[in-house]
Design a protein around this motif. Structure first.
Motif: not given
Length: 214
Positions: A16-22, A59-60, A68-84
């Motif tokens: 989901r996309e997050v507006a300005d959080p409290a 953009a994402m 501005r958005t929450s990402c899933s664990l799947t996306t985090l896993a892909r980011l971790a792999e991309a950044l080693d």
């Protein structure tokens, strides 16, 4: 079926996309965003390059890096792999809000301890229970000479820092002459306490760390 253009599109596994959080909301997203941005810059890769490796839009990725958005664990896993890096790298600063204890001058609680009856004054400067340890700090003032000295024994590690006066402090079978600026770290399980009050008044800081919290 018509689509509502006001609803932001979802890209890949991002949620989901997050507006300005409290202030107390979105702290996890902000912590992950800061770590992701730092790790990507350390790796020397651009937003576009990293997004391409992960399989999401630039953009994402920008939204993730700006909390501005929450990402899933799947996306985090892909980011971790991309950044080693390990996935856990993104959570290094994401344990939640950090606590601190502030005690204004003269506002510490006066407490009764074993030395109170012989002219030893104890002021609690604060206690803090963290995820792995508990710590307490006291300002101790010795203003009366006495032939009776309280001895202490407790779990954890203690740091004494002399502020004023001179005293001989014992730990086990060892004696230490403490003057302003001197510090003594000791195992609290060993019997310890003041042995001789050489120059009054004596003031020192006592900080006790109790180690792992059960």
């Amino acid at each position: 079926m018509s689509s509502d253009s006001s609803v932001p599109p979802t890209h890949g596994p991002a949620a989901r996309e997050v507006a300005d959080p409290a202030p107390h909301e979105g702290w996890l997203e902000r912590a992950i965003a800061a770590r992701l941005r730092a790790l990507r810059r350390e790796a020397g890769t651009s937003l576009a390059e990293t997004a391409a490796r992960v399989g999401i839009s630039k953009a994402m990725l920008s939204k993730i890096e700006n909390a501005r958005t929450s990402c899933s664990l799947t996306t985090l896993a892909r980011l971790a792999e991309a950044l080693d890096v390990p996935v856990t790298s993104f959570f290094r600063d994401a344990e939640g809000p950090r606590e601190a204890v502030y005690t204004a001058a003269g506002a510490g609680a006066r407490i009764v301890a074993r030395g109170t009856r012989v002219g030893h004054d104890y002021t609690l400067l604060g206690g803090l229970r963290g995820p792995h340890a508990r710590m307490e700090a006291h300002l101790v003032e010795l203003t009366s000479r006495s032939e009776v000295f309280p001895l202490f024994q407790h779990p954890g590690t203690e740091l004494l820092y002399m502020l004023a006066g001179v005293m001989v402090y014992g730990h086990g079978d060892t004696r230490y002459t403490m003057r302003p600026g001197d510090a003594l770290q000791l195992d609290g399980e060993g019997v310890h306490g003041p042995q001789e009050l050489v120059e009054l008044p004596i003031r020192f800081l006592s900080v006790v760390s109790y180690g792992e919290v059960a």
